[in-house]
Design a protein around this motif. Structure first.
Motif, PDB file in Angstrom:
ATOM      1  N   GLY A  42       0.851  -1.189   0.000  1.00 29.70           N
ATOM      2  CA  GLY A  42       0.000   0.000   0.000  1.00 29.70           C
ATOM      3  C   GLY A  42       0.882   1.232   0.000  1.00 29.70           C
ATOM      4  O   GLY A  42       2.125   1.132  -0.066  1.00 29.70           O
ATOM      5  N   ALA A  43       0.242   2.387   0.078  1.00 29.47           N
ATOM      6  CA  ALA A  43       1.008   3.637   0.044  1.00 29.47           C
ATOM      7  C   ALA A  43       1.958   3.739   1.228  1.00 29.47           C
ATOM      8  O   ALA A  43       3.087   4.215   1.094  1.00 29.47           O
ATOM      9  CB  ALA A  43       0.036   4.819   0.047  1.00 29.47           C
ATOM     10  N   THR A  44       1.506   3.266   2.386  1.00 27.02           N
ATOM     11  CA  THR A  44       2.362   3.363   3.582  1.00 27.02           C
ATOM     12  C   THR A  44       3.657   2.597   3.360  1.00 27.02           C
ATOM     13  O   THR A  44       4.750   3.114   3.634  1.00 27.02           O
ATOM     14  CB  THR A  44       1.618   2.790   4.812  1.00 27.02           C
ATOM     15  OG1 THR A  44       0.410   3.530   4.974  1.00 27.02           O
ATOM     16  CG2 THR A  44       2.457   2.884   6.059  1.00 27.02           C
TER      17      THR A  44
ATOM     18  N   LEU B 299       6.015  12.201  -4.691  1.00 26.38           N
ATOM     19  CA  LEU B 299       4.640  12.697  -4.599  1.00 26.38           C
ATOM     20  C   LEU B 299       3.753  11.600  -4.008  1.00 26.38           C
ATOM     21  O   LEU B 299       3.669  10.499  -4.559  1.00 26.38           O
ATOM     22  CB  LEU B 299       4.135  13.106  -5.981  1.00 26.38           C
ATOM     23  CG  LEU B 299       2.778  13.812  -5.984  1.00 26.38           C
ATOM     24  CD1 LEU B 299       2.820  15.128  -5.210  1.00 26.38           C
ATOM     25  CD2 LEU B 299       2.301  14.072  -7.411  1.00 26.38           C
ATOM     26  N   ASP B 300       3.112  11.924  -2.882  1.00 26.34           N
ATOM     27  CA  ASP B 300       2.149  10.994  -2.292  1.00 26.34           C
ATOM     28  C   ASP B 300       0.809  11.221  -3.008  1.00 26.34           C
ATOM     29  O   ASP B 300       0.070  12.146  -2.706  1.00 26.34           O
ATOM     30  CB  ASP B 300       2.036  11.257  -0.785  1.00 26.34           C
ATOM     31  CG  ASP B 300       0.959  10.380  -0.137  1.00 26.34           C
ATOM     32  OD1 ASP B 300       0.337   9.571  -0.847  1.00 26.34           O
ATOM     33  OD2 ASP B 300       0.752  10.523   1.086  1.00 26.34           O
ATOM     34  N   GLY B 301       0.530  10.340  -3.972  1.00 25.83           N
ATOM     35  CA  GLY B 301      -0.672  10.515  -4.802  1.00 25.83           C
ATOM     36  C   GLY B 301      -1.841   9.674  -4.327  1.00 25.83           C
ATOM     37  O   GLY B 301      -2.776   9.411  -5.104  1.00 25.83           O
TER      38      GLY B 301
ATOM     39  N   GLY C 276       4.956   1.847   0.492  1.00 27.59           N
ATOM     40  CA  GLY C 276       5.695   2.532  -0.560  1.00 27.59           C
ATOM     41  C   GLY C 276       6.502   3.711  -0.016  1.00 27.59           C
ATOM     42  O   GLY C 276       7.669   3.910  -0.379  1.00 27.59           O
ATOM     43  N   LEU C 277       5.894   4.465   0.873  1.00 25.99           N
ATOM     44  CA  LEU C 277       6.585   5.630   1.435  1.00 25.99           C
ATOM     45  C   LEU C 277       7.708   5.193   2.373  1.00 25.99           C
ATOM     46  O   LEU C 277       8.777   5.818   2.413  1.00 25.99           O
ATOM     47  CB  LEU C 277       5.578   6.542   2.152  1.00 25.99           C
ATOM     48  CG  LEU C 277       4.648   7.278   1.171  1.00 25.99           C
ATOM     49  CD1 LEU C 277       3.385   7.792   1.863  1.00 25.99           C
ATOM     50  CD2 LEU C 277       5.378   8.436   0.477  1.00 25.99           C
ATOM     51  N   ASN C 278       7.493   4.100   3.085  1.00 30.50           N
ATOM     52  CA  ASN C 278       8.580   3.575   3.926  1.00 30.50           C
ATOM     53  C   ASN C 278       9.751   3.105   3.078  1.00 30.50           C
ATOM     54  O   ASN C 278      10.904   3.343   3.414  1.00 30.50           O
ATOM     55  CB  ASN C 278       8.066   2.426   4.807  1.00 30.50           C
ATOM     56  CG  ASN C 278       7.460   2.938   6.101  1.00 30.50           C
ATOM     57  OD1 ASN C 278       8.174   3.185   7.076  1.00 30.50           O
ATOM     58  ND2 ASN C 278       6.151   3.132   6.110  1.00 30.50           N
TER      59      ASN C 278
HETATM   60  N1  PLP Z   1      -1.200   9.090   2.111  1.00 29.39           N
HETATM   61  C1  PLP Z   1      -2.407   9.653   2.102  1.00 29.39           C
HETATM   62  C2  PLP Z   1      -2.570  11.051   1.577  1.00 29.39           C
HETATM   63  C3  PLP Z   1      -3.514   8.956   2.570  1.00 29.39           C
HETATM   64  O1  PLP Z   1      -4.726   9.525   2.554  1.00 29.39           O
HETATM   65  C4  PLP Z   1      -3.321   7.648   3.067  1.00 29.39           C
HETATM   66  C5  PLP Z   1      -4.454   6.902   3.630  1.00 29.39           C
HETATM   67  O2  PLP Z   1      -5.479   7.459   3.968  1.00 29.39           O
HETATM   68  C6  PLP Z   1      -2.039   7.098   3.039  1.00 29.39           C
HETATM   69  C7  PLP Z   1      -1.001   7.848   2.550  1.00 29.39           C
HETATM   70  C8  PLP Z   1      -1.798   5.706   3.521  1.00 29.39           C
HETATM   71  O3  PLP Z   1      -2.463   4.790   2.702  1.00 29.39           O
HETATM   72  P1  PLP Z   1      -2.555   3.245   3.094  1.00 29.39           P
HETATM   73  O4  PLP Z   1      -3.212   3.198   4.440  1.00 29.39           O
HETATM   74  O5  PLP Z   1      -3.386   2.655   2.029  1.00 29.39           O
HETATM   75  O6  PLP Z   1      -1.173   2.715   3.144  1.00 29.39           O
END
Ligand code: PLP
Length: 556
Positions: free
Chosen positions: A92-94, A196-198, A96-98
């Motif tokens: 997930g995005a979390t 960029l956090d998309g 990915g950012l880590n």
């Molecule tokens: N970045 C933004 C702007 C978000 O809104 C979220 C989740 O709400 C995240 C990152 C983290 O996403 P995830 O919980 O799917 O890893």
């Protein structure tokens, strides 16, 4: 506009279930619903193609491998990447950012700077904080007003030590979008890497990373009608080539020796272990599904819903809108001067309207904006005008009940123990548990409890960490003393319903001897009033946490 929300909604089986026919789902910024084709793709994977990818010589493994690499190609097109080597699957995005924080920062020197904003989701803040702490890096922040980044002033904080700029494409808490062309222009000429956090963008816009100009882009599939457990990192190939992997294990190696290993090429070097294969299958179908939709029509429809929400809410007295209609990511956020957001959300839940309250994982932004929590309604393309009208009407109804309650019998406590070093028990004599029991409907009982909140005074002296009761959804404080064998209690909370429930608890146990205080009796009344079924699980747990603390303090 040809796009029809009603037709689009028919793709989503959750809304067709009998228990969800009346559901107004406005929590899309947290997770969007999933279309039937995506659910089927996941099930299909397990029925027909379940096997681990790569490294295997049998047909199922080949099929799974081909599927994953096909979806990688779909994802590359979905984001506008130049090649599949630029697409990494994450949970997930979390994650990915880590990954990016870890790998990018491992190349930096102490004293190097990372530029973030006050508006970041914790997922784009905490990983950088962890790296900064362990590597001696400095975190800097784009100047802001009330938490809203002022990108036109970014030059004030960019320096020759800025190595990474990691910012959100828009606020998941307050809905404002980042002006990406302006940001691109401001960053041009600097030798740095732009992440960029998309996560909130991908559902609303057709993303084109080449046009945006970022080096890295991160998102989660469950925010754009895909499954949970799968996200994407785009990285420009030249940038990714320079980065070390972040996790070690199978799949990410070319060869392994006892003391050292050679890593695989792009993108597998960043995908250690078995990926979420069924979710990747679902993601591929989701991308096909989106490609068949009228994305422009969807975006226009979502924008019209956001306008309707703002138009409906703006005239409500005492309602403080923190989002704006323009340049908005489908998110409306507000507080009200006379009620805690959680109380309103609970009421809406009773009307089968799903919203979210809290800090939305953006505590620094909310703090800078002067709030601990907001109520957030977030739209997706399957929401209808009727959803918006029902939501606005329910908010108005709740507030009109507050007005009516304020006009009836229970007198609000006028003497507040503000800043006192000690506390006095509240006068509970007007609370009639038998009368509460005799109310026929849950709505009546709920309203009575809300009115009971007014016997609970605000007590600055008790609002501290040691009196805080853990397990309550909203802050709740409980204090106790024993006077000649009689136990006295007082509570406080920002939430009206928590105060009401606390008043009920105290009506049952305050002023009694330990032998007369019975956990079973309190829980019996709680169950008899139907609170167990009607309140959210966390609210019920909060009530039990208050009860347990009271029993512990009383030694009962
Ligand atoms: N970045 C933004 C702007 C978000 O809104 C979220 C989740 O709400 C995240 C990152 C983290 O996403 P995830 O919980 O799917 O890893």
């Amino acid at each position: 506009m040809n796009f029809s929300a009603d037709t689009f909604k028919q793709h989503f089986p959750l809304f067709a279930q009998s228990e969800n026919r009346e559901l107004v789902y406005l929590d899309n910024a947290a997770t969007t619903q999933t279309p039937a084709c995506v659910i089927e793709a996941i099930s299909d994977f397990y029925r027909h193609a379940n096997a681990n990818t790569h490294r295997s010589s049998h047909r199922l493994a080949r099929r799974a491998t081909a599927m994953v690499e096909k979806v990688r190609g779909d994802a590359a097109r979905f984001l506008g990447a130049a090649s599949t080597r630029e697409i990494i699957f994450t949970r997930g995005a979390t994650e990915g950012l880590n990954l990016l924080a870890h790998s990018l920062c491992s190349r930096l020197d102490p004293g190097d700077e990372i530029l973030l904003t006050t508006a970041e989701h914790h997922a784009n803040l905490v990983p950088w904080q962890m790296q900064a702490a362990s590597r001696g890096l400095h975190l800097r922040f784009v100047p802001h007003e009330g938490g809203v980044p002022q990108f036109h002033r970014i030059g004030e904080v960019l320096s020759e030590r800025t190595r990474v700029v990691s910012v959100t494409a828009g606020s998941n808490a307050l809905g404002f979008r980042t002006d990406l062309p302006a940001l691109r222009a401001a960053l041009s000429g600097y030798e740095l890497q732009w992440v960029l956090d998309g996560t909130q963008l991908a559902v609303h816009d057709e993303v084109d990373v080449a046009a945006i100009g970022c080096d890295f882009f991160v998102c989660s599939a469950h925010k754009f009608y895909g499954p949970t457990g799968i996200g994407l990192v785009f990285g420009r190939e030249a940038r990714l080539q320079e980065l070390p992997p972040w996790q070690g294990g199978g799949e990410m190696i070319a060869s392994v020796d006892l003391l050292a290993s050679e890593y695989a090429g792009l993108p597998h070097r960043f995908e250690a272990g078995t990926s979420s294969l069924a979710s990747i299958a679902g993601l591929g179908t989701c991308i096909d599904f989106l490609a068949r939709q009228d994305r422009v029509g969807m975006a226009m429809h979502e924008q019209s819903l956001v306008h309707a929400l703002h138009r409906g809410l703006a005239p409500i007295p005492g309602l403080n809108l923190l989002s704006r209609s323009e340049h908005n990511l489908g998110i409306v956020s507000f507080t009200h001067s006379r009620c805690a957001a959680i109380d309103l959300a609970q009421w809406l839940d009773g009307r089968d309207i799903a919203v979210r309250v809290g800090h939305h994982c953006a505590q620094p932004l909310l703090r800078a904006a002067g709030h601990a929590a907001t109520l957030r309604a977030s739209v997706a393309a399957y929401n209808t005008r009727e959803d918006i009208d029902r939501f606005v009407a329910a908010v108005e109804e709740f507030l009109s009940h507050l007005d009516a309650d304020d006009a009836v019998s229970v007198p609000e406590v006028s003497v507040q123990v503000v800043g006192a070093q000690d506390w006095s028990p509240d006068d509970l004599s007007s609370l009639d548990v038998a009368a509460l029991r005799s109310r026929n409907s849950w709505q009546d009982r709920y309203r009575t409890l809300m009115s009971w909140a007014r016997v609970i005074s605000r007590k600055e002296a008790v609002r501290n960490e040691s009196n805080l009761v853990r397990g309550c959804e909203s802050s709740a404080w409980l204090v106790h003393r024993c006077e000649r064998g009689v136990h006295r209690f007082a509570i406080d909370s920002d939430s009206r319903i928590v105060k009401g429930l606390g008043a009920l608890l105290l009506a049952l146990i305050d002023g009694k001897k330990a032998a007369d205080i019975s956990r079973a009796q309190v829980l019996g009344v709680f169950a008899e009033l139907g609170l167990e079924q009607q309140l959210s699980e966390s609210r019920s747990n909060g009530f039990r946490a208050l009860l347990d603390r009271a029993l512990e303090l009383a030694g009962a």
